[in-house]
Each structure stands twice: as C-alpha cells, then as structure tokens.
Design a protein around this motif. Structure first.
Motif, PDB file in Angstrom:
ATOM      1  N   ALA A 118       2.976  59.418 -71.078  1.00  0.00           N
ATOM      2  CA  ALA A 118       3.233  59.057 -69.680  1.00  0.00           C
ATOM      3  C   ALA A 118       4.555  58.313 -69.563  1.00  0.00           C
ATOM      4  CB  ALA A 118       2.091  58.199 -69.143  1.00  0.00           C
ATOM      5  N   GLU A 119       4.858  57.456 -70.538  1.00  0.00           N
ATOM      6  CA  GLU A 119       6.111  56.707 -70.511  1.00  0.00           C
ATOM      7  C   GLU A 119       7.300  57.607 -70.824  1.00  0.00           C
ATOM      8  OE1 GLU A 119       5.941  53.075 -72.745  1.00  0.00           O
ATOM      9  OE2 GLU A 119       4.044  52.439 -71.810  1.00  0.00           O
ATOM     10  N   ILE A 120       7.108  58.557 -71.739  1.00  0.00           N
ATOM     11  CA  ILE A 120       8.177  59.494 -72.069  1.00  0.00           C
ATOM     12  C   ILE A 120       8.561  60.336 -70.852  1.00  0.00           C
ATOM     13  CG2 ILE A 120       8.707  61.598 -73.394  1.00  0.00           C
ATOM     14  CD1 ILE A 120       7.044  60.398 -75.695  1.00  0.00           C
ATOM     15  N   LYS A 173       6.559  39.277 -86.473  1.00  0.00           N
ATOM     16  CA  LYS A 173       7.533  39.258 -85.385  1.00  0.00           C
ATOM     17  C   LYS A 173       7.780  40.678 -84.892  1.00  0.00           C
ATOM     18  CE  LYS A 173      10.115  35.153 -86.941  1.00  0.00           C
ATOM     19  NZ  LYS A 173       9.327  34.905 -88.156  1.00  0.00           N
ATOM     20  N   VAL A 174       8.126  40.781 -83.624  1.00  0.00           N
ATOM     21  CA  VAL A 174       8.361  42.076 -82.996  1.00  0.00           C
ATOM     22  C   VAL A 174       9.806  42.561 -83.192  1.00  0.00           C
ATOM     23  CG1 VAL A 174       9.137  41.230 -80.735  1.00  0.00           C
ATOM     24  CG2 VAL A 174       7.836  43.380 -80.880  1.00  0.00           C
ATOM     25  N   ASP A 175      10.657  41.701 -83.749  1.00  0.00           N
ATOM     26  CA  ASP A 175      12.106  41.942 -83.795  1.00  0.00           C
ATOM     27  C   ASP A 175      12.505  43.334 -84.273  1.00  0.00           C
ATOM     28  OD1 ASP A 175      11.727  39.291 -83.295  1.00  0.00           O
ATOM     29  OD2 ASP A 175      13.263  38.563 -84.654  1.00  0.00           O
ATOM     30  N   ALA A 176      11.900  43.811 -85.359  1.00  0.00           N
ATOM     31  CA  ALA A 176      12.309  45.093 -85.949  1.00  0.00           C
ATOM     32  C   ALA A 176      12.129  46.252 -84.978  1.00  0.00           C
ATOM     33  CB  ALA A 176      11.517  45.361 -87.228  1.00  0.00           C
ATOM     34  N   PHE A 177      11.215  46.099 -84.035  1.00  0.00           N
ATOM     35  CA  PHE A 177      10.898  47.205 -83.127  1.00  0.00           C
ATOM     36  C   PHE A 177      11.764  47.210 -81.863  1.00  0.00           C
ATOM     37  CE2 PHE A 177       7.130  46.143 -85.600  1.00  0.00           C
ATOM     38  CZ  PHE A 177       6.874  47.368 -86.199  1.00  0.00           C
ATOM     39  N   LEU A 178      12.548  46.159 -81.692  1.00  0.00           N
ATOM     40  CA  LEU A 178      13.399  46.089 -80.506  1.00  0.00           C
ATOM     41  C   LEU A 178      14.500  47.140 -80.529  1.00  0.00           C
ATOM     42  CD1 LEU A 178      13.713  42.206 -80.103  1.00  0.00           C
ATOM     43  CD2 LEU A 178      12.172  43.775 -78.908  1.00  0.00           C
ATOM     44  N   VAL A 179      14.803  47.670 -81.723  1.00  0.00           N
ATOM     45  CA  VAL A 179      15.814  48.724 -81.816  1.00  0.00           C
ATOM     46  C   VAL A 179      15.390  49.952 -81.018  1.00  0.00           C
ATOM     47  CG1 VAL A 179      14.855  49.691 -83.952  1.00  0.00           C
ATOM     48  CG2 VAL A 179      17.259  50.054 -83.402  1.00  0.00           C
ATOM     49  N   ALA A 180      14.086  50.222 -80.955  1.00  0.00           N
ATOM     50  CA  ALA A 180      13.593  51.361 -80.179  1.00  0.00           C
ATOM     51  C   ALA A 180      13.914  51.159 -78.703  1.00  0.00           C
ATOM     52  CB  ALA A 180      12.088  51.531 -80.377  1.00  0.00           C
ATOM     53  N   LYS A 181      13.748  49.936 -78.226  1.00  0.00           N
ATOM     54  CA  LYS A 181      14.058  49.630 -76.830  1.00  0.00           C
ATOM     55  C   LYS A 181      15.546  49.828 -76.555  1.00  0.00           C
ATOM     56  CE  LYS A 181      11.641  46.400 -74.992  1.00  0.00           C
ATOM     57  NZ  LYS A 181      10.887  47.187 -73.978  1.00  0.00           N
ATOM     58  N   LYS A 182      16.387  49.400 -77.504  1.00  0.00           N
ATOM     59  CA  LYS A 182      17.835  49.571 -77.335  1.00  0.00           C
ATOM     60  C   LYS A 182      18.212  51.047 -77.293  1.00  0.00           C
ATOM     61  CE  LYS A 182      19.067  45.201 -79.581  1.00  0.00           C
ATOM     62  NZ  LYS A 182      19.714  44.576 -80.775  1.00  0.00           N
ATOM     63  N   MET A 183      17.472  51.862 -78.056  1.00  0.00           N
ATOM     64  CA  MET A 183      17.737  53.299 -78.082  1.00  0.00           C
ATOM     65  C   MET A 183      17.047  54.030 -76.931  1.00  0.00           C
ATOM     66  SD  MET A 183      17.338  53.953 -82.210  1.00  0.00           S
ATOM     67  CE  MET A 183      17.699  55.712 -82.099  1.00  0.00           C
ATOM     68  N   GLU A 184      16.334  53.266 -76.092  1.00  0.00           N
ATOM     69  CA  GLU A 184      15.594  53.818 -74.950  1.00  0.00           C
ATOM     70  C   GLU A 184      14.544  54.839 -75.396  1.00  0.00           C
ATOM     71  OE1 GLU A 184      18.494  55.229 -72.147  1.00  0.00           O
ATOM     72  OE2 GLU A 184      18.973  53.199 -71.477  1.00  0.00           O
ATOM     73  N   ILE A 185      13.907  54.532 -76.532  1.00  0.00           N
ATOM     74  CA  ILE A 185      12.806  55.352 -77.038  1.00  0.00           C
ATOM     75  C   ILE A 185      11.501  54.611 -76.759  1.00  0.00           C
ATOM     76  CG2 ILE A 185      11.715  56.324 -79.103  1.00  0.00           C
ATOM     77  CD1 ILE A 185      14.491  56.702 -80.275  1.00  0.00           C
ATOM     78  N   PRO A 186      10.619  55.168 -75.945  1.00  0.00           N
ATOM     79  CA  PRO A 186       9.358  54.489 -75.627  1.00  0.00           C
ATOM     80  C   PRO A 186       8.539  54.190 -76.883  1.00  0.00           C
ATOM     81  CG  PRO A 186       9.724  56.324 -74.128  1.00  0.00           C
ATOM     82  CD  PRO A 186      10.756  56.443 -75.213  1.00  0.00           C
ATOM     83  N   LEU A 187       7.924  53.021 -76.912  1.00  0.00           N
ATOM     84  CA  LEU A 187       7.086  52.617 -78.040  1.00  0.00           C
ATOM     85  C   LEU A 187       5.816  51.986 -77.490  1.00  0.00           C
ATOM     86  CD1 LEU A 187       8.197  50.735 -81.267  1.00  0.00           C
ATOM     87  CD2 LEU A 187       6.142  50.065 -80.033  1.00  0.00           C
ATOM     88  N   VAL A 188       4.685  52.400 -78.026  1.00  0.00           N
ATOM     89  CA  VAL A 188       3.391  51.836 -77.651  1.00  0.00           C
ATOM     90  C   VAL A 188       2.709  51.320 -78.912  1.00  0.00           C
ATOM     91  CG1 VAL A 188       1.086  52.336 -76.747  1.00  0.00           C
ATOM     92  CG2 VAL A 188       3.101  53.313 -75.618  1.00  0.00           C
ATOM     93  N   PHE A 189       2.303  50.055 -78.906  1.00  0.00           N
ATOM     94  CA  PHE A 189       1.545  49.494 -80.016  1.00  0.00           C
ATOM     95  C   PHE A 189       0.058  49.784 -79.814  1.00  0.00           C
ATOM     96  CE2 PHE A 189       5.245  46.563 -80.161  1.00  0.00           C
ATOM     97  CZ  PHE A 189       5.601  46.741 -81.492  1.00  0.00           C
ATOM     98  N   PHE A 190      -0.672  49.982 -80.913  1.00  0.00           N
ATOM     99  CA  PHE A 190      -2.124  50.151 -80.808  1.00  0.00           C
ATOM    100  C   PHE A 190      -2.821  49.364 -81.909  1.00  0.00           C
ATOM    101  CE2 PHE A 190      -0.738  53.575 -83.595  1.00  0.00           C
ATOM    102  CZ  PHE A 190      -1.709  53.630 -84.585  1.00  0.00           C
ATOM    103  N   ASP A 191      -4.014  48.906 -81.610  1.00  0.00           N
ATOM    104  CA  ASP A 191      -4.852  48.090 -82.500  1.00  0.00           C
ATOM    105  C   ASP A 191      -4.182  46.768 -82.848  1.00  0.00           C
ATOM    106  OD1 ASP A 191      -7.200  47.543 -84.057  1.00  0.00           O
ATOM    107  OD2 ASP A 191      -6.006  47.929 -85.840  1.00  0.00           O
TER     108      ASP A 191
END
Length: 332
Positions: free
Chosen positions: A308-310, A131-149
């Motif tokens: 680029a997102e930052i 699940k992606v749930d744990a990573f949603l905190v980054a979105k709430k903190m407005e910290i860009p996140l990019v997944f790879f592989d």
C-alpha cells in the motif's frame, strides 16, 4: 545455456529489437497477431527478461526485500509464508536476507538488498539491534520500509506486530488466578520492543493481582534456546528452581527444558508459559501453555501494508497495526 537476447528473437522473426520489446510489453503500437508471435518465439527460445534493465526504465523492479533474524524458527518461517503469499498474488518477487541475530550481518544484508533496487523492505530486527539508525538510509532513498514483530515505533516507519503487552498481561493473570503466585520471567532485552512490552505485561499482571514483583526472578537475555538455557541457570543459581516460568519466546522455553534435562530436574515440576508456540508443542513431555500468535496473518498484513505504501501516490502516514493473540492451554 545461451542467454537469449531481444535481438535474437528479432532476428528469428525479421523484426526490429524495438518492436520485439514493445510486443513483449503489450504495447498498442504492435498488432495483436505480432505480439502473439513474439511471445510464442520468446517462450520457445527460453527468453528471460532483464530485470535490471527493465528497472532502469520503469523505476520499479517488482521485488521486495525481507530481513529476518532466523529462518529455522517456527514463528519466522510462518510469517515468511504469509509474506510470500501476498507478494506472489501481487506479482512481486521476494529477496530474503537473514541476520542470524547479528547487528553487523543485518546491516550488511540491508545494504546488499538495497543495492538490488528493491521496491520496499520488510524487517524484523535482530536481538542486538537497539537503534533505528541503520534503516534510515531506506528513508533517504525513498524506499518504503515496514517493521514487523520486532519493531521501532514512532521512528517514521509503519509497524505490524502482535498485542504483546496485552497478551502477556492476560496470560499471566490467568496463571495467577489458577493459583500460581510465584512466577519467574525469562525476559528479552528491554531495548527490543517485544522484550520490553512482554515484560511490561508480566509486571502489570502481577500488580493487578496484588503480587509484588520480585526482581530477582526476572532474567533478561535474548530470544533463542541458548538464552533460555542460560536464563534458567541464572534463576536456579539465584533462588532455586521456580515452579512457574513465563518465557519471552517459545525457543526460550525450549532452552529451559534443555537445562532441566541436563541437570536431572523433572520437567513435570515446572510449569512453562511461552509467548509463541509451535506445531510440535503437543509432543513435549511437559507441553507449554502458549500465547499463540497469528504468524501467517502477521506476514500477510505486513506485506499488504508495504505494498500500500509502495503504490500510494500521497505522502504515507506511518501506522502501528497490532494483531490479537490467543492463549492455548496444553496440559501434560
């Protein structure tokens, strides 16, 4: 060694602390001559800027967080190299976290790195993360996140990956067209993107060649050597030693060889196609046919997308970037 402060430099040069701070930041209020004197003194005294204090005023730390499942792994070590190359060129430091394929450790690493006020995150999820749930905190903190592989598509984050399904499809079809019509598959977990996509490519290739998929010849598990070992054991117990196997990752292929060695089975009798490869593949008794991924390029593109997102001043629209892979034949 004593921690040199701005005040220590100011005392040596008979300047104010504010003037020293401005000089180190090339502020126009300070003359060029004074800036040179301050920088020279700072270097002589071994001054190191306080990144935490600087981040509080600039709201940026010039650091990126990277979380990977493993580092003792050909694929991830090369991806990390690509990330470091780009980060260094752009003046960013990298904080590396390793989940060891454990979801709880991954969450702990994520929380720890976020506390360091990184400017952005690059993540390849563990084999247990469904699940992606744990990573949603980054979105709430407005910290860009990019997944790879290993990614979560359509979850509001950009993803950079290899063309898993298409690459698996092409390589498995090549095997069939060469006469291999009974191909087993040691697959990854279907809730992890790479496991699901590579299995889909395998299935589509067999169907395109008019071959019925034998569900008993598909064993799902993780992406490590131990997964390959246990998967091979299951295949043998369920229907004997297969003559051709598609392994979801290169380490899974190595696990197959371990099983063959431990049970006295001639490795030359089993043809292995692995998704991924390594520099030492050519030295194996029975080299794999490998779907070679652009590992360093993958890290480079992922880091460029994150930066680029930052640096974007507009709302970021998530992208899914897929890089092509190539099949390399290795005959013993």
């Amino acid at each position: 060694m004593k921690n040199v402060r701005l005040q220590d430099i100011a005392n040596r040069l008979n300047l104010t602390k504010v003037s020293v701070s401005k000089a180190l930041r090339d502020h126009s209020d300070i003359s060029l001559e004074t800036r040179k004197k301050v920088k020279k003194m700072a270097e002589e005294m071994g001054y190191q800027p306080n990144q935490i204090a600087r981040s509080l005023t600039s709201r940026t730390t010039k650091t990126l967080g990277v979380i990977v499942p493993k580092v003792a792994h050909f694929f991830f070590s090369h991806v990390i190299e690509g990330i470091y190359n780009v980060a260094s060129e752009k003046g960013y430091d990298v904080i590396l976290g390793v989940s060891l394929e454990d979801e709880k450790m991954e969450k702990d690493q994520l929380e720890s790195i976020l506390r360091m006020r990184v400017d952005g995150l690059l993540v390849s999820v563990s084999q247990k993360t469904d699940k992606v749930d744990a990573f949603l905190v980054a979105k709430k903190m407005e910290i860009p996140l990019v997944f790879f592989d290993r990614v979560f598509e359509e979850q509001g984050f950009s993803c950079v990956k290899v063309e898993d399904r298409r690459s698996a499809y092409k390589a498995v079809r090549e095997l069939v067209q060469e006469g291999h019509r009974t191909i087993a598959h040691l697959a990854g977990y279907d809730y992890v993107d790479i496991g699901r996509e590579r299995e889909a490519g395998y299935r589509e290739a067999l169907e395109a060649e008019g071959i019925d998929v034998d569900e008993s010849r598909i064993v799902r598990g993780g992406f490590s050597e131990s997964s390959g070992y246990e998967g091979m054991k299951a295949l043998v117990e369920n229907g004997g030693v297969p003559d051709t196997i598609f392994a979801v990752t290169y380490p899974v292929g190595l696990g197959i060889l371990d099983y063959l060695r431990d049970h006295g089975i001639d490795p030359m009798t089993v043809k292995i196609l692995s998704f991924g490869g390594s520099d030492f593949n050519q030295y194996l008794i029975n080299p794999f046919r490998c779907i070679i991924q652009p590992t360093v390029e993958l890290g480079r593109v992922a880091c460029e997308q994150l930066l680029a997102e930052i640096e974007s001043e507009r709302e970021v629209i998530p992208r899914v970037i897929k890089l092509p892979a190539a099949t390399v034949k290795a005959e013993a």
